[in-house]
Write an enzyme that holds these catalytic residues in place. Sequence first.
Site, mmCIF file in Angstrom:
data_model
loop_
_atom_site.group_PDB
_atom_site.id
_atom_site.type_symbol
_atom_site.label_atom_id
_atom_site.label_comp_id
_atom_site.label_asym_id
_atom_site.label_seq_id
_atom_site.Cartn_x
_atom_site.Cartn_y
_atom_site.Cartn_z
ATOM 1 C CG HIS A 105 -10.194 10.027 5.424
ATOM 2 N ND1 HIS A 105 -9.055 10.141 4.660
ATOM 3 C CD2 HIS A 105 -10.202 8.748 5.899
ATOM 4 C CE1 HIS A 105 -8.376 9.004 4.700
ATOM 5 N NE2 HIS A 105 -9.070 8.141 5.434
ATOM 6 C CB CYS A 115 -8.424 9.685 1.165
ATOM 7 S SG CYS A 115 -9.664 11.019 1.191
ATOM 8 C CG ASP A 153 -7.324 4.921 5.087
ATOM 9 O OD1 ASP A 153 -6.927 5.228 3.946
ATOM 10 O OD2 ASP A 153 -7.868 5.730 5.851
#
Length: 259
Positions: free
Chosen positions: A109, A69, A124
């Site tokens: 994250h 991520c 995202d």
Amino acid sequence: MSKLNAFFRKRIGIPADEQITFERLEIVLEKTAKSIPFENLCIIENKTSEITKENLVNKMLVKKEGGLCYELNSILYYFLIENGFDAVLARGVVYNNETQVYQTIGRTHVTILVVHEEQTYLMDTGFGGNLPLKPVPLTGETVTSDNGEFRVKKVDSEHGDYILEMKLKYKDTAWRIGYAFDSRKPITDVSECNEIQSIIAEHPESPFNKSPLITRMTSSGNMTLTDATFTQWVDGVVTKEKVDDARFKELLKAQFGLS
């Protein structure tokens, strides 16, 4: 046009002369999700690099690897900035729906917040198979994509001031929490991701330092490869194949373009 802008467009298949408007961002998200895999091979092989703009370009756009991520959303963040968007990176805590608690390793994250016409949206491309594939407004409004339904709710907690909820297509019958994030404390420099990378690589409770995990979206679902199995979702139908080391390497190259 910068090297990052040109290389990113080439990697995901967007013409160099195409203007990226807000309305086109869902196309950018879809193409990114299908082109750049979510994968932890550098963590597993202990070959991590310092998180810098230059290193991200080299890893994902020159060498055509994937990332986690903090890499995937950082490179997309730079692309958005270079195409005139008002974007920041933000940190979040992933929710474990099996144990019904937030991960104990902290805000590892990384996601993106984009402001457009005085409205903030979550974007995202670094959440594995759980990608919204569209900007999700921070208003609670439900957004529907090929991957399911997504919404962001205002919830003040120790983990942040919002949560992303999702109902994945073919997989979820009820809403579940993806992660909490804090919109009030944006990442001021991408170097902050080095701390996140260290936790992911070293923490005993990190979900990404045990065994290889590679996943990407496809036009009909998604596919996930581990050192034990290869799982494909095609229009809601799941198939699972056991793999050995030779088959793992074969699928890694054939399905994800990685060696």
